[in-house]
Design an enzyme around this catalytic site. Sequence first.
Site, short mmCIF file in Angstrom:
data_model
loop_
_atom_site.label_atom_id
_atom_site.label_comp_id
_atom_site.label_asym_id
_atom_site.label_seq_id
_atom_site.Cartn_x
_atom_site.Cartn_y
_atom_site.Cartn_z
N CYS A 189 -7.41 -0.91 1.92
CA CYS A 189 -6.32 -1.42 2.74
C CYS A 189 -6.82 -1.60 4.18
O CYS A 189 -7.42 -0.67 4.75
CB CYS A 189 -5.14 -0.45 2.70
N CYS A 215 0.41 3.30 3.58
CA CYS A 215 0.97 2.88 4.87
C CYS A 215 2.06 1.83 4.73
O CYS A 215 2.70 1.48 5.74
CB CYS A 215 -0.14 2.34 5.76
N CYS A 272 -9.04 -5.64 -9.53
CA CYS A 272 -8.66 -4.57 -10.45
C CYS A 272 -8.20 -3.38 -9.60
O CYS A 272 -9.02 -2.64 -9.04
CB CYS A 272 -9.85 -4.19 -11.33
N CYS A 326 -4.90 1.02 6.77
CA CYS A 326 -5.13 2.47 6.77
C CYS A 326 -6.46 2.87 6.14
O CYS A 326 -6.76 4.06 6.04
CB CYS A 326 -3.99 3.20 6.06
N CYS A 358 0.85 -1.20 0.00
CA CYS A 358 0.00 0.00 0.00
C CYS A 358 0.88 1.23 0.00
O CYS A 358 1.81 1.34 0.82
CB CYS A 358 -0.92 -0.02 1.22
#
Length: 277
Positions: A232, A184, A255, A235, A181
């Site tokens: 995510c 984070c 996607c 976060c 990510c």
Amino acid sequence: MPLLPLQLPPPPPPCARGRRRAAQSARCARARRPAQAHRTHGGCWRRDRRKQQQPQQQQRRPLLQAPRASGEGRSGEGEDAPPSTPSEPSDAILTDEVRGPQGISTTARRAFAVGWPLAALWLANRHEPPKADAPFRLSDEEWRRKLHAPSTEYYVLREFGTERAGSSPYDKLYAKGTYECRGCGAPLFSSETKFDSGTGWPSFYAALPGAVDYTVQLLYCIGDLGARECRCKRCQSHLGHVFSDGPAPTGKRYCMNGAALHFVPAPSAEQQARADA
């Protein structure tokens, strides 16, 4: 010497063809007779029907000018001119606020016809707010500084946006490594589950265990009831969407937006040997 009247011989009897023509003419005359009698007693029924519907059609026309007051006269006329009766609508005094048979004005009907599809689209595209108990939390000002707003990363991660198809270099990247990510740094996907979907966005058929949260977004469920929004878990940043048209073994297609990911290449054999030593 008086003249005698001329006596003509009787006409010969008609042949079979002449008899058929005479019978056909008689039938046509009998068929036209009721219509002619009806027209003489009040006009064609279609014309009468239009005359009956004409006042109702005039009330539904858009009004061009506000109606005049009952005491006002037209320009050029004397004071004794009779006031116009409001029961007789004319094309010059019709306005857009004439109400239909249901008591709803034309403007209100048009506003409703345009407004309800927009309201339905807004409700279908609504996003659920991020969870308040996320392990990694920042204020909006801190997110702006971290992601260098305004930027594509901030637009995708924090404003639930979507990048342009084919704009991410991760779409055609198949090197070994891990996708994290960008907000984070939490690991999300492995390069072993990446495949070419042909959509222009990086696609995976599986996420790392416990790395992604799923929320319902009605707009994407129209064509695929199994479609979900991906965030995510650490976060609560927006990543993309998952669909039910992926390859085996999962049948899922994650996607993802390339702006929401950060690729970390796998260590080489030499680096792995040094780390083990």
